[in-house]
Enzyme design. Sequence first.
Site, short mmCIF file in Angstrom:
data_model
loop_
_atom_site.label_atom_id
_atom_site.label_comp_id
_atom_site.label_asym_id
_atom_site.label_seq_id
_atom_site.Cartn_x
_atom_site.Cartn_y
_atom_site.Cartn_z
N LEU A 159 52.73 36.48 26.13
CA LEU A 159 52.99 36.83 24.73
C LEU A 159 52.37 38.19 24.42
O LEU A 159 53.00 39.07 23.86
CB LEU A 159 52.39 35.74 23.82
CG LEU A 159 52.59 35.88 22.32
CD1 LEU A 159 54.06 35.70 21.94
CD2 LEU A 159 51.74 34.84 21.55
N GLU A 196 43.98 32.74 23.09
CA GLU A 196 44.77 31.78 22.28
C GLU A 196 44.40 31.89 20.79
O GLU A 196 44.38 30.91 20.06
CB GLU A 196 44.65 30.37 22.83
CG GLU A 196 45.19 30.30 24.25
CD GLU A 196 45.66 28.95 24.70
OE1 GLU A 196 46.04 28.14 23.85
OE2 GLU A 196 45.66 28.73 25.91
N ILE A 205 16.12 28.90 27.31
CA ILE A 205 15.28 27.81 27.84
C ILE A 205 14.93 28.09 29.31
O ILE A 205 13.84 27.76 29.77
CB ILE A 205 16.01 26.45 27.66
CG1 ILE A 205 16.00 26.04 26.18
CG2 ILE A 205 15.38 25.36 28.54
CD1 ILE A 205 16.88 24.85 25.83
C1 LIG Z 1 40.93 36.70 30.11
C2 LIG Z 1 42.08 36.72 29.16
C3 LIG Z 1 43.16 35.88 29.38
C4 LIG Z 1 44.25 35.90 28.52
N1 LIG Z 1 45.36 35.14 28.81
C5 LIG Z 1 46.50 35.33 28.08
C6 LIG Z 1 47.73 34.71 28.49
O1 LIG Z 1 47.78 33.95 29.46
N2 LIG Z 1 48.84 35.00 27.78
C7 LIG Z 1 48.85 35.83 26.70
O2 LIG Z 1 49.90 36.05 26.12
N3 LIG Z 1 47.69 36.43 26.29
C8 LIG Z 1 46.53 36.19 26.95
N4 LIG Z 1 45.36 36.82 26.57
C9 LIG Z 1 45.36 37.67 25.39
C10 LIG Z 1 44.54 37.12 24.23
O3 LIG Z 1 45.19 36.01 23.66
C11 LIG Z 1 44.34 38.29 23.24
O4 LIG Z 1 43.43 39.19 23.85
C12 LIG Z 1 43.82 37.82 21.90
O5 LIG Z 1 44.82 37.09 21.22
C13 LIG Z 1 43.38 38.98 21.01
O6 LIG Z 1 44.32 39.99 20.98
P1 LIG Z 1 43.85 41.52 21.26
O7 LIG Z 1 43.02 41.50 22.49
O8 LIG Z 1 45.06 42.38 21.23
O9 LIG Z 1 42.92 41.87 20.05
P2 LIG Z 1 43.37 42.45 18.63
O10 LIG Z 1 44.46 41.63 18.07
O11 LIG Z 1 43.60 43.92 18.76
O12 LIG Z 1 42.06 42.20 17.77
C14 LIG Z 1 40.92 43.06 17.82
C15 LIG Z 1 39.90 42.52 16.79
O13 LIG Z 1 40.48 42.55 15.47
C16 LIG Z 1 40.43 41.25 14.91
N5 LIG Z 1 41.61 41.04 14.06
C17 LIG Z 1 42.92 41.23 14.38
N6 LIG Z 1 43.70 40.88 13.35
C18 LIG Z 1 42.88 40.43 12.38
C19 LIG Z 1 43.08 39.89 11.06
N7 LIG Z 1 44.30 39.77 10.53
N8 LIG Z 1 42.00 39.54 10.34
C20 LIG Z 1 40.75 39.66 10.84
N9 LIG Z 1 40.49 40.15 12.08
C21 LIG Z 1 41.54 40.52 12.82
C22 LIG Z 1 40.43 40.30 16.09
O14 LIG Z 1 39.92 39.01 15.73
C23 LIG Z 1 39.51 41.06 17.04
O15 LIG Z 1 38.17 40.85 16.70
C24 LIG Z 1 44.24 36.77 27.40
C25 LIG Z 1 43.13 37.60 27.16
C26 LIG Z 1 42.07 37.59 28.03
C27 LIG Z 1 40.92 38.54 27.78
#
Ligand SMILES: Cc1cc2nc3c(=O)[nH]c(=O)nc-3n(C[C@H](O)[C@H](O)[C@H](O)COP(=O)(O)OP(=O)(O)OC[C@H]3O[C@@H](n4cnc5c(N)ncnc54)[C@H](O)[C@@H]3O)c2cc1C
Length: 300
Positions: free
Chosen positions: A47, A283, A257
Site C-alpha cells: 500500500l 499498519e 532493570i
Molecule cells: C519495517 C516496516 C514494515 C512495513 N511494512 C509494510 C507493508 O508490508 N506494507 C505496506 O504497505 N506498508 C508497510 N510499512 C509502511 C508503514 O505502514 C508506514 O511507514 C506507516 O504507515 C507510516 O507512513 P510513513 O512512513 O509514510 O509516515 P508519514 O505518513 O509520512 O508520517 C510521518 C509522521 O507524521 C504523522 N502524521 C501523518 N499524518 C498525520 C495526521 N493526519 N495527524 C497526525 N499525525 C500525522 C505520522 O503519525 C508520523 O509521525 C512498513 C514500514 C516499516 C518501517
Amino acid sequence: MDASAGVIAAVNNGLVCDPLLKFGTDDQKKRWLIPLAQGKKLGAYALTEPGSGSDAASMRTTARLEGKEWVLDGTKQFVTNAHDADLVVVYARTGSEKYDISAFLVPTDAPGFSRLKKEDKLGIRASDTMTLGFDRCRIPRDNLLGTKGKGFNIALTTLDGGRIGIAAQALGIAQRALEESLKYSQEREAFGSKIAEFQAIQWKLADMATEIDAARILTYRAAWMMDKGLRHTYQSSAAKLYASEAAHRAVDAALQIHGGYGFIKDYVVEKLYRDQRITELYEGTSEVQRLVIARSVMGK
Ligand SMILES: Cc1cc2nc3c(=O)[nH]c(=O)nc-3n(C[C@H](O)[C@H](O)[C@H](O)COP(=O)(O)OP(=O)(O)OC[C@H]3O[C@@H](n4cnc5c(N)ncnc54)[C@H](O)[C@@H]3O)c2cc1C
C-alpha cells in the site's frame, strides 16, 4: 515467538489471506488462498509508497486495462515479506478521483515486476522490508481483487484485522520483557540484596504486569469481535495503540532493570527494545490510531 516471525505470519495471514477470503473469486481462492494458508506460498501487502504512508489514498501507482491485461506502473515502499513473496496484493489508482483505487493480485514472476531495495532496519531484522518497482507490469485481467474502484475499502477493512496482529506482536514483546525482568531482578544482587527487593524495581514490574493485562484484554476483545463478524475498527485501533505503547514502556523498564547489561546484545532485552519500536509505526502510526479512535468515539 520472535517478533520477526510474528510479522511474517501476520502479513501473510492477515493482510493477504484475509482479503482473499473476503473478496476473492473461487478461482483466486483455489489458486492463491489455499497454498498461502498452507504455508506453501508467501504473501505481501503493498500500500505504502515513497511519497505516501499515513495518507495512503494519495498514492501514485496506476493500473490501466490494455486488452486482457492490467498494466501497473509505480513504486511501493516498505513492503514486508517482499523478498520471498510469491504474491503481492498491490493497491493502485484506476481513475482520477482520490479514492478510485483498486486491489490487484500480482505474482512476483509477472513481467515488469522488480525488487529494488532491501531496507537495513533498527529492529525485526529477520523480517525483510523492500521497495518494489512496477514498470509496465502486466497481469491478467482476472487478477483484480474485488470490485474496480473499491480497493481502498479492501485496504482499510484488511487493516482492521491486521492491527489485531500487530497488537498481539506488541503484547508478545511486552510479555517477554516482563518475564526477563522478573528472572533477572530475582538473580541480580546490589547493596546486599536481590534488586527485586527494591520498591523502585517492584513498581516497574507491577506497572508492566498491569499494562500487559490491559493490552491482552483489548487485543482478545478485538479478535473475538472479528471472529464474530462484528464491526471492530475502533477495537482494533484501541488494541494496537494501547498494546504498542504499553510494550514501549515495558521494554524501556526491562532495559532499565537490566542496568548496563540491558544495553548489551548478549541479553535479549536489547533486541526487544529495538523490535518493539516498529509496532508504533506500521499498519498505521499511533497518531493515525488516535485519529481512527477519535472519529469513532465522535460518531463520525
Ligand atoms: C519495517 C516496516 C514494515 C512495513 N511494512 C509494510 C507493508 O508490508 N506494507 C505496506 O504497505 N506498508 C508497510 N510499512 C509502511 C508503514 O505502514 C508506514 O511507514 C506507516 O504507515 C507510516 O507512513 P510513513 O512512513 O509514510 O509516515 P508519514 O505518513 O509520512 O508520517 C510521518 C509522521 O507524521 C504523522 N502524521 C501523518 N499524518 C498525520 C495526521 N493526519 N495527524 C497526525 N499525525 C500525522 C505520522 O503519525 C508520523 O509521525 C512498513 C514500514 C516499516 C518501517
